[in-house]
Design an enzyme around this catalytic site. Structure first.
Site, mmCIF file in Angstrom:
data_model
loop_
_atom_site.group_PDB
_atom_site.id
_atom_site.type_symbol
_atom_site.label_atom_id
_atom_site.label_comp_id
_atom_site.label_asym_id
_atom_site.label_seq_id
_atom_site.Cartn_x
_atom_site.Cartn_y
_atom_site.Cartn_z
ATOM 1 C CE LYS A 1 -39.300 -28.408 -59.469
ATOM 2 N NZ LYS A 1 -38.903 -26.988 -59.416
ATOM 3 C CB THR B 1 -32.732 -14.319 -57.436
ATOM 4 O OG1 THR B 1 -34.106 -13.958 -57.701
ATOM 5 C CG2 THR B 1 -32.044 -14.589 -58.753
ATOM 6 C CD GLU C 1 -42.680 -13.944 -66.825
ATOM 7 O OE1 GLU C 1 -42.102 -14.312 -67.852
ATOM 8 O OE2 GLU C 1 -43.815 -13.403 -66.841
ATOM 9 C CG PHE C 2 -43.426 -7.945 -65.212
ATOM 10 C CD1 PHE C 2 -43.048 -7.116 -64.155
ATOM 11 C CD2 PHE C 2 -42.744 -7.826 -66.412
ATOM 12 C CE1 PHE C 2 -42.022 -6.193 -64.301
ATOM 13 C CE2 PHE C 2 -41.714 -6.901 -66.570
ATOM 14 C CZ PHE C 2 -41.353 -6.076 -65.516
ATOM 15 C CG LEU C 3 -45.138 -15.572 -64.512
ATOM 16 C CD1 LEU C 3 -45.376 -16.262 -63.194
ATOM 17 C CD2 LEU C 3 -44.986 -16.600 -65.612
ATOM 18 N NE ARG C 4 -51.458 -10.974 -62.135
ATOM 19 C CZ ARG C 4 -52.720 -10.717 -62.406
ATOM 20 N NH1 ARG C 4 -53.485 -10.130 -61.514
ATOM 21 N NH2 ARG C 4 -53.255 -11.055 -63.566
ATOM 22 N N GLY D 1 -46.828 -11.479 -48.828
ATOM 23 C CA GLY D 1 -45.864 -12.574 -48.711
ATOM 24 C C GLY D 1 -45.505 -13.056 -50.097
ATOM 25 C CB CYS E 1 -41.974 -11.731 -55.977
ATOM 26 S SG CYS E 1 -41.794 -13.025 -57.215
ATOM 27 C CE LYS F 1 -50.469 -14.838 -56.285
ATOM 28 N NZ LYS F 1 -50.387 -13.916 -57.376
HETATM 29 N N1 LIG Z 1 -42.731 -17.184 -58.691
HETATM 30 C C1 LIG Z 1 -43.146 -16.062 -59.256
HETATM 31 O O1 LIG Z 1 -44.336 -15.713 -59.218
HETATM 32 C C2 LIG Z 1 -42.184 -15.157 -59.972
HETATM 33 C C3 LIG Z 1 -42.686 -14.137 -60.808
HETATM 34 C C4 LIG Z 1 -41.786 -13.315 -61.469
HETATM 35 C C5 LIG Z 1 -40.421 -13.506 -61.301
HETATM 36 N N2 LIG Z 1 -39.971 -14.480 -60.474
HETATM 37 C C6 LIG Z 1 -38.512 -14.657 -60.345
HETATM 38 O O2 LIG Z 1 -38.121 -15.762 -61.162
HETATM 39 C C7 LIG Z 1 -37.066 -16.504 -60.543
HETATM 40 C C8 LIG Z 1 -37.483 -17.949 -60.372
HETATM 41 O O3 LIG Z 1 -38.573 -17.993 -59.492
HETATM 42 P P1 LIG Z 1 -39.450 -19.313 -59.294
HETATM 43 O O4 LIG Z 1 -40.541 -18.962 -58.362
HETATM 44 O O5 LIG Z 1 -39.760 -19.901 -60.609
HETATM 45 O O6 LIG Z 1 -38.362 -20.246 -58.544
HETATM 46 P P2 LIG Z 1 -38.466 -21.783 -58.215
HETATM 47 O O7 LIG Z 1 -37.708 -21.964 -56.953
HETATM 48 O O8 LIG Z 1 -39.873 -22.238 -58.287
HETATM 49 O O9 LIG Z 1 -37.669 -22.495 -59.427
HETATM 50 C C9 LIG Z 1 -36.301 -22.387 -59.633
HETATM 51 C C10 LIG Z 1 -35.819 -23.716 -60.210
HETATM 52 O O10 LIG Z 1 -34.473 -23.575 -60.651
HETATM 53 C C11 LIG Z 1 -33.817 -24.812 -60.462
HETATM 54 N N3 LIG Z 1 -32.361 -24.609 -60.536
HETATM 55 C C12 LIG Z 1 -31.562 -23.912 -59.714
HETATM 56 N N4 LIG Z 1 -30.282 -23.962 -60.158
HETATM 57 C C13 LIG Z 1 -30.279 -24.705 -61.285
HETATM 58 C C14 LIG Z 1 -29.292 -25.107 -62.196
HETATM 59 N N5 LIG Z 1 -27.988 -24.779 -62.034
HETATM 60 N N6 LIG Z 1 -29.647 -25.868 -63.265
HETATM 61 C C15 LIG Z 1 -30.924 -26.224 -63.437
HETATM 62 N N7 LIG Z 1 -31.930 -25.858 -62.606
HETATM 63 C C16 LIG Z 1 -31.609 -25.119 -61.545
HETATM 64 C C17 LIG Z 1 -34.333 -25.277 -59.120
HETATM 65 O O11 LIG Z 1 -34.162 -26.676 -58.928
HETATM 66 C C18 LIG Z 1 -35.808 -24.877 -59.206
HETATM 67 O O12 LIG Z 1 -36.616 -25.927 -59.705
HETATM 68 C C19 LIG Z 1 -36.749 -15.757 -59.254
HETATM 69 O O13 LIG Z 1 -35.731 -14.839 -59.492
HETATM 70 C C20 LIG Z 1 -38.048 -15.013 -58.948
HETATM 71 O O14 LIG Z 1 -37.842 -13.862 -58.195
HETATM 72 C C21 LIG Z 1 -40.815 -15.325 -59.833
#
Ligand SMILES: NC(=O)c1ccc[n+]([C@@H]2O[C@H](COP(=O)([O-])OP(=O)(O)OC[C@H]3O[C@@H](n4cnc5c(N)ncnc54)[C@H](O)[C@@H]3O)[C@@H](O)[C@H]2O)c1
Length: 432
Positions: free
Chosen positions: A35, A86, A151-154, A260, A263, A324
């Site tokens: 990545k 998470t 974080e609240f982004l969509r 779905g 989150c 979505k």
């Molecule tokens: N996706 C969303 O729309 C959204 C919106 C608000 C909040 N969140 C929350 O934010 C968090 C992240 O979500 P996401 O969708 O970005 O996840 P994601 O799976 O897209 O990204 C997480 C990244 O963390 C990396 N990672 C894990 N452990 C690591 C470490 N020890 N060192 C370095 N990198 C590491 C993974 O390789 C991965 O690339 C979650 O808790 C989620 O609930 C997500």
């Protein structure tokens, strides 16, 4: 300011890029070497409108950097955002916080001057307390503060949401951190975003409560749609009529498939587990989860009814398979259970998604990907509009579909039933 985003996924990459665009020096760290290598070559791992140009612009002017070296990146930064996943625990329903705690352990050796450690990931209440405990085993308390900034982004609107958030929630009782974060976010607060300083546990809960409420709104309107189908009322009228009441609001009030994404499904389950731990019955959210789980079977039953129970060898086309529009995220999309279930009953599925072919369906016999709308719908017996992409809003079905007896099941109500009737197209929506 010097920032480090740990986890370069949907949240870390978008917010890190936007922070760099606001003039900060940002290092986005990920343990996924591929990545990071790709990002350095300008290859963006996710589909998010406008993100590629923003990454390129800030990478070129060196305000945005990418690295796999977590310790070095943390030691160079003043503010560290934890943005790792998470997910739901493998054998349970609570949040698996192992990635968070692993990061907390790993960063300890890089803290030799004051740093703010922020959870941007969605974490259960008291996770901040636990992170503080882990770090303080090796680092004097005066050298760090653990803050919650959910974080609240969509997805699909992530850049817009970063620059124009409804609110910025900062959970801390540490004045120094609060002042620094106020200044970090000042470009956003000066253009209208509300800055709320609350307790750390309060901030953690605000995120879960918000997601659970939004999931409840979607589920509520989906259940109203079920009733509308029985009493010859159009759910769209109900959504508009209810949504205009300012106390209710029209957003997240459109009937459709089960909610779905990355989150709502995991966060609704996680908040129940937290509440159970504290012997509190969140009965509303429990029934929301149950209703949402039933939603896919209800829609599948409707598909069977539309095809008069004859699914064998029926050509079913899915328009959109992500949970979505405007995202490539397949996590917990209802298509993941719908498509296998339809092929099990003998149907042949063809799908088109604007974000391309999906690995999730590659190994499934009788599921094919088409790389444009026309070729995906042309032989269909039934077209299922699963995702609300703009691309699907003005298709000339009559001209394109060769099978003249084709039917449409529009799970997003993108078309007007009366116009479809005039065109003599057999059209079915949800809640009408
Ligand atoms: N996706 C969303 O729309 C959204 C919106 C608000 C909040 N969140 C929350 O934010 C968090 C992240 O979500 P996401 O969708 O970005 O996840 P994601 O799976 O897209 O990204 C997480 C990244 O963390 C990396 N990672 C894990 N452990 C690591 C470490 N020890 N060192 C370095 N990198 C590491 C993974 O390789 C991965 O690339 C979650 O808790 C989620 O609930 C997500």
């Amino acid at each position: 300011m010097k920032l480090c985003m740990i986890g370069t996924g949907y949240v870390g990459l978008v917010s890190g890029t936007c922070f760099s665009d606001l003039g900060n020096d940002v290092i986005c760290v990920d343990r996924d070497q591929k990545k990071i290598n790709n990002l350095k070559k300008g290859i963006i791992p996710i589909y998010e409108r406008g993100l590629d140009e923003l990454v390129l612009k800030n990478y070129k002017n060196s305000r945005l950097k990418f690295s796999t070296d977590l310790r070095d990146s943390v030691s160079k930064s003043d503010i560290v955002f934890i943005c790792v996943g998470t997910p739901t625990k493998k054998n349970g329903s609570g949040a698996d916080l192992s990635q968070i705690y692993n990061v907390a352990k790993e960063i300890r050796s890089s803290i030799s001057r004051f740093k703010i450690i922020i959870t941007k990931s969605t974490v259960s209440v008291t996770t901040g307390d636990e992170i503080e405990k882990i770090i303080s085993q090796k680092v004097p308390k005066k050298l760090f503060a653990v803050v919650s900034n959910p974080e609240f982004l969509r997805e699909g609107e992530a850049i817009r949401d970063f620059y124009k958030p409804d609110r910025i929630i900062i959970g801390t009782s540490d004045n120094k951190s609060n002042n620094l974060l106020k200044s970090l976010y000042s470009p956003l607060t000066s253009s209208g975003a509300k800055y709320i300083n609350t307790s750390r546990r309060g901030a953690e809960l605000i995120k879960y409560a918000s997601n659970a409420f939004l999931a409840t709104k979607i589920t509520f309107i989906n259940e109203m749609a079920n009733l509308c189908e029985k009493i010859d009322v159009n759910i769209e009228d109900i959504s508009i009529g209810m949504g205009l009441d300012k106390r209710i609001g029209g957003r997240f009030l459109r009937a459709g498939p089960a909610y779905g994404g990355s989150c709502f499904p995991k966060d609704t389950k996680a908040i129940i587990t937290t509440a159970d731990k504290y012997k509190t019955n969140l009965s509303v959210i429990k029934s929301v989860i149950k209703s949402n789980e039933n939603r896919t079977s209800l829609l599948l039953k409707r598909v069977e009814d539309i095809l008069k129970k004859k699914l064998k060898n029926k050509k079913i086309c899915f328009l959109g398979v992500t949970f979505k529009a405007n995202t490539d995220d397949m996590r917990d999309s209802s298509s993941l259970s719908m498509i296998p279930s339809l092929i099990k009953k003998g149907a042949k599925v063809n799908y088109f998604d604007p974000t391309g072919e999906k690995v999730e369906f590659k190994k499934l016999k009788d599921v094919k990907f088409s790389n444009n709308i026309n070729s995906s719908i042309k032989d269909a017996d039934l077209i299922i509009i699963h995702t609300e992409w703009n691309d699907f809003k003005s298709i000339n079905f009559k001209k394109t579909v060769q099978n003249k007896k084709f039917k449409i099941f529009d799970m997003r109500n993108l078309y007007s039933p009366s116009k479809m009737e005039k065109l003599k197209i057999k059209y079915f929506g949800v809640g009408c």
